[in-house]
Design a protein around this motif. Structure first.
Motif, short mmCIF file in Angstrom:
data_model
loop_
_atom_site.label_atom_id
_atom_site.label_comp_id
_atom_site.label_asym_id
_atom_site.label_seq_id
_atom_site.Cartn_x
_atom_site.Cartn_y
_atom_site.Cartn_z
N THR A 99 -17.56 -64.18 -5.54
CA THR A 99 -17.12 -65.57 -5.65
C THR A 99 -16.54 -66.00 -4.32
O THR A 99 -16.22 -65.16 -3.47
CB THR A 99 -16.08 -65.72 -6.78
OG1 THR A 99 -15.78 -67.10 -6.94
CG2 THR A 99 -14.80 -64.96 -6.47
N GLU A 124 -23.31 -74.38 -0.38
CA GLU A 124 -23.43 -73.01 -0.88
C GLU A 124 -24.77 -72.42 -0.44
O GLU A 124 -25.79 -73.10 -0.47
CB GLU A 124 -23.35 -73.03 -2.41
CG GLU A 124 -23.49 -71.67 -3.05
CD GLU A 124 -23.47 -71.75 -4.56
OE1 GLU A 124 -24.35 -71.13 -5.18
OE2 GLU A 124 -22.59 -72.43 -5.12
N THR A 169 -26.96 -69.03 -1.41
CA THR A 169 -27.10 -67.84 -2.24
C THR A 169 -28.10 -66.91 -1.57
O THR A 169 -29.29 -67.20 -1.53
CB THR A 169 -27.55 -68.20 -3.67
OG1 THR A 169 -26.62 -69.11 -4.23
CG2 THR A 169 -27.65 -66.95 -4.54
N LEU A 222 -22.95 -64.34 -1.57
CA LEU A 222 -22.80 -65.78 -1.60
C LEU A 222 -22.19 -66.26 -0.29
O LEU A 222 -21.25 -65.65 0.22
CB LEU A 222 -21.87 -66.17 -2.77
CG LEU A 222 -21.52 -67.64 -2.91
CD1 LEU A 222 -22.75 -68.45 -3.32
CD2 LEU A 222 -20.42 -67.81 -3.95
N LEU A 260 -20.66 -69.75 1.88
CA LEU A 260 -20.12 -71.09 1.75
C LEU A 260 -19.92 -71.66 3.14
O LEU A 260 -19.10 -71.15 3.92
CB LEU A 260 -18.79 -71.08 0.98
CG LEU A 260 -18.17 -72.46 0.71
CD1 LEU A 260 -19.09 -73.31 -0.18
CD2 LEU A 260 -16.80 -72.31 0.07
#
Length: 167
Positions: free
Chosen positions: A12, A28, A30, A37, A39
């Motif tokens: 996360t 975001e 992926t 992940l 960001l």
């Protein structure tokens, strides 16, 4: 934990309100569902790319190197600084695990090819070193092995990083 379903385990990303106020656009990325992940945080004064990786130890070597290469390629395209952090599931080539059951034994590095690949691929990144072990293995009620698997890397130039006093 690791299993056949991609929903098991996961990563996360969380950005505090105080930090988020510096940015006006969040994107975001992926890389691998449930395992990696990114960001991208962009603003008029600063841009920061946070990548949270939990490298699955059961992935074949080629899948691991492809993922790491994809992450690095994305950081090269980003106009800002990157924080790459998480569970890398590898011991660097210049480190070994601490084996408490047999302290004389110099435990082999678990994945020397992967460690060498990572060190070459991310040679433009620096680890703000923390010397404490981040993982311990137990057998029964006894600690048996200590390792540094959880790490943080950045492409902030080392001189700038030292000026920030990260320790």
């Amino acid at each position: 934990s690791f299993g056949v379903r991609s929903a098991i385990g996961g990563v996360t990303a969380s950005v505090s309100n105080e930090l988020a106020n510096f940015f006006n656009k969040f994107t975001e990325v992926t890389f691998m569902a449930g395992r990696c992940l990114g960001l991208k945080c962009c603003g008029s004064l600063a841009s920061l790319f946070i990548v949270n990786l939990h490298l699955n130890p059961i992935l074949p070597h080629n899948d691991k190197t492809n993922l790491l290469h994809e992450i690095h390629a994305e950081t090269k395209k980003f106009a800002g600084f990157t924080l790459l952090l998480g569970d890398f599931s590898l011991i660097h080539s210049d480190e070994a695990r601490c084996n408490l059951l047999d302290p004389v034994q110099a435990e082999s590095r678990a994945k020397p090819r992967l460690a060498a690949f990572f060190e070459e691929e991310f040679s433009d990144f620096t680890e703000p070193h923390q010397g404490a072990y981040t993982r311990h293995e137990t057998r029964g009620d006894r600690y048996t092995t200590f390792s540094r698997l959880d790490r943080v890397y950045t492409n902030v130039p080392p001189t700038d990083l030292m000026d920030m006093h990260p320790h």
